[in-house]
Design a protein around this motif. Sequence first.
Motif, PDB file in Angstrom:
ATOM      1  N   MET A 154      -6.298  -2.759   4.027  1.00  0.00           N
ATOM      2  CA  MET A 154      -5.565  -3.535   3.019  1.00  0.00           C
ATOM      3  C   MET A 154      -4.401  -4.309   3.646  1.00  0.00           C
ATOM      4  SD  MET A 154      -5.735  -0.411   0.275  1.00  0.00           S
ATOM      5  CE  MET A 154      -5.147  -1.245  -1.192  1.00  0.00           C
ATOM      6  N   VAL A 155      -4.730  -5.039   4.691  1.00  0.00           N
ATOM      7  CA  VAL A 155      -3.777  -5.924   5.361  1.00  0.00           C
ATOM      8  C   VAL A 155      -4.089  -7.342   4.888  1.00  0.00           C
ATOM      9  CG1 VAL A 155      -2.930  -6.829   7.555  1.00  0.00           C
ATOM     10  CG2 VAL A 155      -3.577  -4.414   7.353  1.00  0.00           C
ATOM     11  N   GLY A 156      -3.067  -8.064   4.484  1.00  0.00           N
ATOM     12  CA  GLY A 156      -3.307  -9.365   3.889  1.00  0.00           C
ATOM     13  C   GLY A 156      -2.603 -10.499   4.581  1.00  0.00           C
ATOM     14  N   GLU A 157      -2.887 -11.688   4.106  1.00  0.00           N
ATOM     15  CA  GLU A 157      -2.162 -12.890   4.496  1.00  0.00           C
ATOM     16  C   GLU A 157      -1.818 -13.651   3.220  1.00  0.00           C
ATOM     17  OE1 GLU A 157      -4.494 -15.437   6.935  1.00  0.00           O
ATOM     18  OE2 GLU A 157      -6.330 -15.085   5.812  1.00  0.00           O
ATOM     19  N   VAL A 158      -0.822 -14.504   3.320  1.00  0.00           N
ATOM     20  CA  VAL A 158      -0.328 -15.206   2.130  1.00  0.00           C
ATOM     21  C   VAL A 158      -1.259 -16.354   1.766  1.00  0.00           C
ATOM     22  CG1 VAL A 158       1.582 -16.510   1.129  1.00  0.00           C
ATOM     23  CG2 VAL A 158       2.056 -14.600   2.688  1.00  0.00           C
ATOM     24  N   GLU A 159      -1.715 -16.342   0.528  1.00  0.00           N
ATOM     25  CA  GLU A 159      -2.523 -17.455   0.029  1.00  0.00           C
ATOM     26  C   GLU A 159      -1.653 -18.459  -0.719  1.00  0.00           C
ATOM     27  OE1 GLU A 159      -6.475 -18.207  -2.736  1.00  0.00           O
ATOM     28  OE2 GLU A 159      -6.191 -16.319  -1.696  1.00  0.00           O
ATOM     29  N   ARG A 160      -0.676 -17.932  -1.464  1.00  0.00           N
ATOM     30  CA  ARG A 160       0.173 -18.824  -2.264  1.00  0.00           C
ATOM     31  C   ARG A 160       1.492 -18.120  -2.565  1.00  0.00           C
ATOM     32  NH1 ARG A 160       1.076 -18.991  -7.610  1.00  0.00           N
ATOM     33  NH2 ARG A 160      -0.543 -17.416  -7.981  1.00  0.00           N
ATOM     34  N   VAL A 161       2.567 -18.891  -2.587  1.00  0.00           N
ATOM     35  CA  VAL A 161       3.879 -18.375  -2.993  1.00  0.00           C
ATOM     36  C   VAL A 161       4.299 -19.084  -4.264  1.00  0.00           C
ATOM     37  CG1 VAL A 161       6.330 -18.236  -2.406  1.00  0.00           C
ATOM     38  CG2 VAL A 161       4.608 -17.776  -0.642  1.00  0.00           C
ATOM     39  N   ASN A 162       4.688 -18.311  -5.268  1.00  0.00           N
ATOM     40  CA  ASN A 162       5.206 -18.858  -6.520  1.00  0.00           C
ATOM     41  C   ASN A 162       6.717 -18.623  -6.533  1.00  0.00           C
ATOM     42  OD1 ASN A 162       5.911 -19.560  -9.086  1.00  0.00           O
ATOM     43  ND2 ASN A 162       4.642 -18.042 -10.121  1.00  0.00           N
ATOM     44  N   PRO A 163       7.523 -19.640  -6.241  1.00  0.00           N
ATOM     45  CA  PRO A 163       8.957 -19.427  -6.045  1.00  0.00           C
ATOM     46  C   PRO A 163       9.785 -19.363  -7.326  1.00  0.00           C
ATOM     47  CG  PRO A 163       8.438 -21.723  -5.666  1.00  0.00           C
ATOM     48  CD  PRO A 163       7.133 -21.039  -6.000  1.00  0.00           C
ATOM     49  N   LYS A 164       9.151 -19.357  -8.508  1.00  0.00           N
ATOM     50  CA  LYS A 164       9.916 -19.427  -9.762  1.00  0.00           C
ATOM     51  C   LYS A 164      10.928 -18.304  -9.883  1.00  0.00           C
ATOM     52  CE  LYS A 164       6.633 -21.955 -12.690  1.00  0.00           C
ATOM     53  NZ  LYS A 164       5.813 -21.885 -13.928  1.00  0.00           N
ATOM     54  N   TYR A 190      -1.625  -5.658  -0.944  1.00  0.00           N
ATOM     55  CA  TYR A 190      -1.810  -5.959   0.471  1.00  0.00           C
ATOM     56  C   TYR A 190      -0.503  -5.824   1.243  1.00  0.00           C
ATOM     57  CZ  TYR A 190      -6.432  -7.815  -0.620  1.00  0.00           C
ATOM     58  OH  TYR A 190      -7.735  -7.938  -1.026  1.00  0.00           O
ATOM     59  N   ASN A 191      -0.615  -5.238   2.410  1.00  0.00           N
ATOM     60  CA  ASN A 191       0.476  -5.129   3.379  1.00  0.00           C
ATOM     61  C   ASN A 191       0.454  -6.391   4.231  1.00  0.00           C
ATOM     62  OD1 ASN A 191       2.370  -4.247   5.265  1.00  0.00           O
ATOM     63  ND2 ASN A 191       0.920  -2.909   6.336  1.00  0.00           N
ATOM     64  N   ILE A 192       1.557  -7.143   4.283  1.00  0.00           N
ATOM     65  CA  ILE A 192       1.577  -8.429   4.985  1.00  0.00           C
ATOM     66  C   ILE A 192       2.695  -8.428   6.015  1.00  0.00           C
ATOM     67  CG2 ILE A 192       1.563 -10.943   4.703  1.00  0.00           C
ATOM     68  CD1 ILE A 192       1.040 -10.563   1.751  1.00  0.00           C
ATOM     69  N   ASN A 193       2.448  -9.050   7.148  1.00  0.00           N
ATOM     70  CA  ASN A 193       3.463  -9.188   8.185  1.00  0.00           C
ATOM     71  C   ASN A 193       4.703  -9.893   7.628  1.00  0.00           C
ATOM     72  OD1 ASN A 193       4.602 -11.237  10.391  1.00  0.00           O
ATOM     73  ND2 ASN A 193       3.932  -9.383  11.441  1.00  0.00           N
ATOM     74  N   ALA A 194       5.885  -9.301   7.874  1.00  0.00           N
ATOM     75  CA  ALA A 194       7.122  -9.827   7.274  1.00  0.00           C
ATOM     76  C   ALA A 194       7.488 -11.206   7.816  1.00  0.00           C
ATOM     77  CB  ALA A 194       8.266  -8.840   7.500  1.00  0.00           C
ATOM     78  N   ASP A 195       7.232 -11.480   9.102  1.00  0.00           N
ATOM     79  CA  ASP A 195       7.501 -12.806   9.654  1.00  0.00           C
ATOM     80  C   ASP A 195       6.689 -13.863   8.903  1.00  0.00           C
ATOM     81  OD1 ASP A 195       9.260 -11.858  11.579  1.00  0.00           O
ATOM     82  OD2 ASP A 195       7.724 -11.686  13.123  1.00  0.00           O
ATOM     83  N   LEU A 196       5.408 -13.548   8.687  1.00  0.00           N
ATOM     84  CA  LEU A 196       4.524 -14.477   7.989  1.00  0.00           C
ATOM     85  C   LEU A 196       5.010 -14.738   6.566  1.00  0.00           C
ATOM     86  CD1 LEU A 196       1.880 -16.102   7.796  1.00  0.00           C
ATOM     87  CD2 LEU A 196       0.711 -13.981   7.193  1.00  0.00           C
ATOM     88  N   VAL A 197       5.404 -13.670   5.873  1.00  0.00           N
ATOM     89  CA  VAL A 197       5.907 -13.821   4.502  1.00  0.00           C
ATOM     90  C   VAL A 197       7.166 -14.681   4.487  1.00  0.00           C
ATOM     91  CG1 VAL A 197       6.936 -12.599   2.550  1.00  0.00           C
ATOM     92  CG2 VAL A 197       4.862 -11.702   3.631  1.00  0.00           C
ATOM     93  N   ALA A 198       8.084 -14.401   5.409  1.00  0.00           N
ATOM     94  CA  ALA A 198       9.332 -15.172   5.467  1.00  0.00           C
ATOM     95  C   ALA A 198       9.046 -16.654   5.687  1.00  0.00           C
ATOM     96  CB  ALA A 198      10.233 -14.634   6.567  1.00  0.00           C
TER      97      ALA A 198
END
Length: 296
Positions: A154-164, A190-198
Amino acid sequence: MEKLIEKAKVLIEALPWIKNFSGKTIVIKYGGNAMVEERLKESFARDIILMKYIGMNPVVVHGGGPQIGKVLEAMKIESRFVQGMRVTDSATMDVVEMVLGGKVNKEIVANINRHGGNAVGLTGKDGDLIQARKLEMTAINPDTLTPEIIDIGMVGEVERVNPKIINALEENNFIPVIAPIGIGLNGGTYNINADLVAGKIAGALQAEKLILLTDIEGVKDQQGKLISTIDVQRVPDLINDGTISGGMIPKANCCVDAVAEGVTKTHIVDGRMEHACLLEIFTDKGIGTVIARFKK
């Protein structure tokens, strides 16, 4: 009197940067020793609060790998890594969500608030902030010499960010503190790498800066000297010739992607230094490596 004059000079040096960045969003990836050592935790909290008080909009995205590892060990759950990524089955994901979204996130929020800030903790599940998909990882099979897919759970990558939700918090003078946990279309976590999320959040917010706090000074040349500025177009060449290697490669690529998505400047900074964020933002020379698109 000389010490007082020196303090005044520091403030004067910071003045144009304060003016330029007032009202701008700064995304900071918080991790490494800066999250562990007490003096650095205090320093970080004060940096974030000062940034907010002078009119900037700091957004904190944090990691927590070592903290997750300690809890897994205490629960006698084995930690396994593939290409630096934690293999995340359902039991491990429960721990990841508990540690990142609970313990670590709330400690950071409490520390900022204790020093006079107004922070709110989030995960990617809140306000549909981070839509994620399963990360597809491949490796070369040594027997067939062909690529094959590796399932790391359950490791993920970002598909979309909703900044509202971030925008709403900023408008009401709150400091968002975000754990890198995303939600899939099917409701899975999903667990996502923090650098990628940032990086993705910085792009979605069209941030002025993305700052990655690390446990090294920044990108160094092959003689070990810090490289203070790098044009994004140079990054692939620096990776190919080995100047950027190992764990610095995904950080550099994260910076390149963020610039491509509209972030003005990205910074790789030594978080082991007290007040690292302020020194990077508000001094003429800075202390780390800036990766951006520089005009010729």
